[in-house]
Design a protein around this motif. Structure first.
Motif, PDB file in Angstrom:
ATOM      1  N   THR A  10      -7.670  -7.498  28.625  1.00 45.54           N
ATOM      2  CA  THR A  10      -8.423  -6.817  29.943  1.00 45.54           C
ATOM      3  C   THR A  10      -9.769  -6.530  29.746  1.00 45.54           C
ATOM      4  O   THR A  10     -10.627  -6.164  30.709  1.00 45.54           O
ATOM      5  N   ARG A  11     -10.323  -6.891  28.343  1.00 46.94           N
ATOM      6  CA  ARG A  11     -11.760  -6.770  28.140  1.00 46.94           C
ATOM      7  C   ARG A  11     -12.390  -8.262  27.835  1.00 46.94           C
ATOM      8  O   ARG A  11     -13.273  -8.289  27.477  1.00 46.94           O
ATOM      9  N   ALA A  12     -11.678  -9.228  28.202  1.00 43.45           N
ATOM     10  CA  ALA A  12     -12.134 -10.566  28.109  1.00 43.45           C
ATOM     11  C   ALA A  12     -13.343 -11.064  29.052  1.00 43.45           C
ATOM     12  O   ALA A  12     -13.286 -10.395  30.427  1.00 43.45           O
ATOM     13  N   PRO A  13     -14.131 -12.038  29.110  1.00 42.03           N
ATOM     14  CA  PRO A  13     -15.033 -12.540  29.815  1.00 42.03           C
ATOM     15  C   PRO A  13     -14.028 -13.017  31.091  1.00 42.03           C
ATOM     16  O   PRO A  13     -12.713 -13.338  30.914  1.00 42.03           O
ATOM     17  N   SER A  14     -14.653 -12.692  32.406  1.00 39.45           N
ATOM     18  CA  SER A  14     -13.770 -13.166  33.512  1.00 39.45           C
ATOM     19  C   SER A  14     -14.073 -14.429  34.099  1.00 39.45           C
ATOM     20  O   SER A  14     -13.289 -14.897  35.152  1.00 39.45           O
ATOM     21  N   ASN A  15     -14.564 -15.374  33.209  1.00 39.02           N
ATOM     22  CA  ASN A  15     -15.088 -16.683  33.499  1.00 39.02           C
ATOM     23  C   ASN A  15     -14.027 -17.562  33.352  1.00 39.02           C
ATOM     24  O   ASN A  15     -14.162 -18.869  33.449  1.00 39.02           O
ATOM     25  N   GLY A  16     -12.750 -17.239  32.638  1.00 38.51           N
ATOM     26  CA  GLY A  16     -11.838 -18.078  32.367  1.00 38.51           C
ATOM     27  C   GLY A  16     -11.900 -18.841  31.120  1.00 38.51           C
ATOM     28  O   GLY A  16     -10.927 -19.586  30.778  1.00 38.51           O
ATOM     29  N   ALA A  17     -12.643 -18.782  30.343  1.00 41.80           N
ATOM     30  CA  ALA A  17     -13.152 -19.405  29.204  1.00 41.80           C
ATOM     31  C   ALA A  17     -12.365 -18.875  27.992  1.00 41.80           C
ATOM     32  O   ALA A  17     -12.045 -20.158  27.174  1.00 41.80           O
ATOM     33  N   VAL A  18     -11.747 -17.795  28.026  1.00 37.74           N
ATOM     34  CA  VAL A  18     -11.009 -17.537  26.756  1.00 37.74           C
ATOM     35  C   VAL A  18      -9.580 -17.763  27.106  1.00 37.74           C
ATOM     36  O   VAL A  18      -8.949 -17.334  28.346  1.00 37.74           O
ATOM     37  N   ASP A  19      -8.630 -18.294  26.119  1.00 40.25           N
ATOM     38  CA  ASP A  19      -7.269 -18.516  26.141  1.00 40.25           C
ATOM     39  C   ASP A  19      -6.527 -17.566  25.152  1.00 40.25           C
ATOM     40  O   ASP A  19      -6.836 -17.570  23.950  1.00 40.25           O
ATOM     41  N   PHE A  20      -5.546 -16.720  25.573  1.00 37.63           N
ATOM     42  CA  PHE A  20      -4.769 -16.075  24.596  1.00 37.63           C
ATOM     43  C   PHE A  20      -3.505 -16.643  24.290  1.00 37.63           C
ATOM     44  O   PHE A  20      -2.839 -17.084  25.105  1.00 37.63           O
ATOM     45  N   GLY A  21      -3.033 -16.687  23.155  1.00 34.96           N
ATOM     46  CA  GLY A  21      -1.824 -17.124  22.500  1.00 34.96           C
ATOM     47  C   GLY A  21      -0.931 -16.033  22.667  1.00 34.96           C
ATOM     48  O   GLY A  21      -0.624 -15.106  23.514  1.00 34.96           O
ATOM     49  N   GLN A  22       0.295 -16.291  22.164  1.00 39.03           N
ATOM     50  CA  GLN A  22       1.674 -15.570  22.419  1.00 39.03           C
ATOM     51  C   GLN A  22       1.315 -14.302  21.981  1.00 39.03           C
ATOM     52  O   GLN A  22       0.805 -14.114  20.503  1.00 39.03           O
ATOM     53  N   ALA A  23       1.679 -13.309  22.544  1.00 40.75           N
ATOM     54  CA  ALA A  23       1.638 -11.774  22.348  1.00 40.75           C
ATOM     55  C   ALA A  23       0.049 -11.347  22.176  1.00 40.75           C
ATOM     56  O   ALA A  23      -0.116 -10.486  21.573  1.00 40.75           O
ATOM     57  N   HIS A  24      -0.815 -12.293  22.629  1.00 31.39           N
ATOM     58  CA  HIS A  24      -2.339 -12.029  22.612  1.00 31.39           C
ATOM     59  C   HIS A  24      -2.874 -11.947  20.833  1.00 31.39           C
ATOM     60  O   HIS A  24      -3.718 -11.334  20.668  1.00 31.39           O
ATOM     61  N   LYS A  25      -2.024 -12.619  19.888  1.00 32.31           N
ATOM     62  CA  LYS A  25      -2.275 -12.342  18.666  1.00 32.31           C
ATOM     63  C   LYS A  25      -3.515 -13.457  18.137  1.00 32.31           C
ATOM     64  O   LYS A  25      -4.006 -13.300  17.441  1.00 32.31           O
ATOM     65  N   SER A  26      -3.645 -14.573  19.100  1.00 32.24           N
ATOM     66  CA  SER A  26      -4.525 -15.612  18.850  1.00 32.24           C
ATOM     67  C   SER A  26      -5.599 -15.720  20.157  1.00 32.24           C
ATOM     68  O   SER A  26      -5.059 -15.365  21.163  1.00 32.24           O
ATOM     69  N   VAL A  27      -6.576 -16.090  19.968  1.00 35.09           N
ATOM     70  CA  VAL A  27      -7.558 -16.604  21.019  1.00 35.09           C
ATOM     71  C   VAL A  27      -8.187 -17.656  20.557  1.00 35.09           C
ATOM     72  O   VAL A  27      -8.790 -17.845  19.461  1.00 35.09           O
ATOM     73  N   SER A  28      -8.699 -18.399  21.698  1.00 36.61           N
ATOM     74  CA  SER A  28      -9.610 -19.634  21.566  1.00 36.61           C
ATOM     75  C   SER A  28     -10.336 -19.814  22.739  1.00 36.61           C
ATOM     76  O   SER A  28     -10.128 -19.000  24.043  1.00 36.61           O
ATOM     77  N   VAL A  29     -11.253 -20.514  22.775  1.00 35.57           N
ATOM     78  CA  VAL A  29     -12.141 -20.876  23.798  1.00 35.57           C
ATOM     79  C   VAL A  29     -11.823 -22.230  24.366  1.00 35.57           C
ATOM     80  O   VAL A  29     -11.786 -23.271  23.535  1.00 35.57           O
ATOM     81  N   SER A  30     -11.884 -22.400  25.623  1.00 33.68           N
ATOM     82  CA  SER A  30     -11.746 -23.675  26.327  1.00 33.68           C
ATOM     83  C   SER A  30     -12.707 -24.769  25.907  1.00 33.68           C
ATOM     84  O   SER A  30     -13.791 -24.611  25.788  1.00 33.68           O
ATOM     85  N   GLU A  31     -12.247 -25.956  25.639  1.00 33.30           N
ATOM     86  CA  GLU A  31     -13.036 -27.175  25.449  1.00 33.30           C
ATOM     87  C   GLU A  31     -14.074 -27.305  26.423  1.00 33.30           C
ATOM     88  O   GLU A  31     -13.978 -27.274  27.885  1.00 33.30           O
ATOM     89  N   GLY A  32     -15.187 -27.620  26.405  1.00 32.34           N
ATOM     90  CA  GLY A  32     -16.314 -27.811  26.966  1.00 32.34           C
ATOM     91  C   GLY A  32     -16.995 -26.509  27.707  1.00 32.34           C
ATOM     92  O   GLY A  32     -18.042 -26.747  28.268  1.00 32.34           O
ATOM     93  N   PHE A  33     -16.630 -25.488  27.308  1.00 32.48           N
ATOM     94  CA  PHE A  33     -17.310 -24.114  27.672  1.00 32.48           C
ATOM     95  C   PHE A  33     -18.604 -24.148  26.922  1.00 32.48           C
ATOM     96  O   PHE A  33     -18.715 -24.044  25.816  1.00 32.48           O
ATOM     97  N   LYS A  34     -19.618 -23.827  27.801  1.00 25.94           N
ATOM     98  CA  LYS A  34     -21.110 -23.614  27.303  1.00 25.94           C
ATOM     99  C   LYS A  34     -21.453 -22.219  26.904  1.00 25.94           C
ATOM    100  O   LYS A  34     -21.177 -21.227  28.013  1.00 25.94           O
ATOM    101  N   GLY A  35     -21.861 -21.738  26.090  1.00 22.93           N
ATOM    102  CA  GLY A  35     -22.199 -20.486  25.654  1.00 22.93           C
ATOM    103  C   GLY A  35     -21.251 -19.656  24.608  1.00 22.93           C
ATOM    104  O   GLY A  35     -20.305 -20.256  24.086  1.00 22.93           O
ATOM    105  N   TRP A  36     -21.163 -18.412  24.589  1.00 14.47           N
ATOM    106  CA  TRP A  36     -20.619 -17.619  23.888  1.00 14.47           C
ATOM    107  C   TRP A  36     -19.549 -16.674  24.753  1.00 14.47           C
ATOM    108  O   TRP A  36     -19.845 -16.437  25.769  1.00 14.47           O
ATOM    109  N   ALA A  37     -18.431 -16.482  24.029  1.00 15.01           N
ATOM    110  CA  ALA A  37     -17.358 -15.706  24.669  1.00 15.01           C
ATOM    111  C   ALA A  37     -16.943 -14.486  23.585  1.00 15.01           C
ATOM    112  O   ALA A  37     -16.910 -14.806  22.744  1.00 15.01           O
ATOM    113  N   THR A  38     -16.981 -13.149  24.016  1.00 13.11           N
ATOM    114  CA  THR A  38     -16.662 -12.039  23.081  1.00 13.11           C
ATOM    115  C   THR A  38     -15.375 -11.401  23.221  1.00 13.11           C
ATOM    116  O   THR A  38     -15.298 -11.038  24.516  1.00 13.11           O
TER     117      THR A  38
END
Length: 264
Positions: free
Chosen positions: A6-34
């Protein structure tokens, strides 16, 4: 304990794994996501350990790769476009270099970078306000002392091609959830800065709340109200504007006057 979608960036760059235990950033995303965790560490609530698996550490896009640590719980991390600890009040370990980062400055810490598949544990002592990191089974020693007062959450800043996973610690105790973003403006008070080495004199956070109050005619009106929220420590260095605030996931920098009395 999991990552808070619910507090992730709204640009769709962040992908959450099962049960939100893992997080990754989409290939080709420019910049930082927190992204932050969904548990809050209150001041004086003891020692908290968060164990993480650095599934993928790739320094091709940026030599920092990931920055892992803690940030004040109320800070609007969805608007971050810099790594944790750079132009924001976070404290972090830089996975790609082994350095530590705070106040937009890095300094030597570990003997070298971490690798894909390594484990990293965050040890946050909310009683003594210290932060320590453990790389695999090696305690890297004290990274930060005199962490600014206030409640914190675990946080990670990522660039493209990175992935990190929370590993459940059976000794972890349930903590209170993160409070929602307030309906108002949050300001970092203080005087204007005369030079880049100065810091804000007034180090408190202020909340300007907007509450609907019924007038004499019975019609609801918005009534602003000031109150002190929390003392976070010194303000960010090198900033002449003296108030920083947020509404939802938008951050605003409010200008004042410089030391010559000129409006900024």
């Amino acid at each position: 304990h999991k990552w808070d979608a619910t507090r992730a960036p709204s640009n769709g760059a962040v992908d959450f794994g099962q049960a939100h235990k893992s997080v990754s950033v989409s290939e080709g995303f420019k910049g930082w996501a927190t992204v932050v965790g969904n548990r809050i560490f209150h001041e004086g609530s003891g020692v908290h350990k968060i164990k993480l698996r650095l599934t993928t550490v790739d320094t091709k896009a940026n030599n920092y790769a990931l920055c892992i640590g803690v940030v004040p719980a109320m800070w609007d991390t969805a608007s971050f476009n810099t790594p944790l600890g750079w132009d924001n009040p976070g404290y972090s370990f830089v996975a790609g270099t082994g350095q530590k980062l705070f106040g937009s400055e890095t300094s030597n810490y570990a003997s070298g970078p971490v690798q894909s598949g390594d484990m990293l544990s965050i040890i946050f002592d909310s009683n003594n306000r210290t932060l320590t990191f453990i790389h695999n089974d090696t305690n890297l020693g004290l990274a930060f002392r005199d962490v600014a007062k206030g409640p914190y959450v675990v946080a990670v800043s990522l660039v493209s091609r990175q992935k990190i996973e929370m590993v459940w610690d059976e000794n972890e105790q349930p903590l209170a959830p993160i409070p929602p973003v307030p309906n108002g403006l949050v300001f970092w008070g203080g005087r204007t800065l005369k030079n880049r080495d100065d810091h804000c004199e007034d180090n408190k956070m202020y909340l300007l709340e907007f509450n609907n109050v019924a007038g004499e005619d019975g019609v609801p009106r918005v009534q602003p109200k000031w109150c002190v929220v929390e003392a976070w420590g010194r303000g960010p260095p090198g900033r002449r504007s003296h108030m920083l605030g947020c509404v939802g996931n938008m951050v605003y920098l409010m200008g004042g006057t410089n030391h010559k009395g000129q409006v900024q």
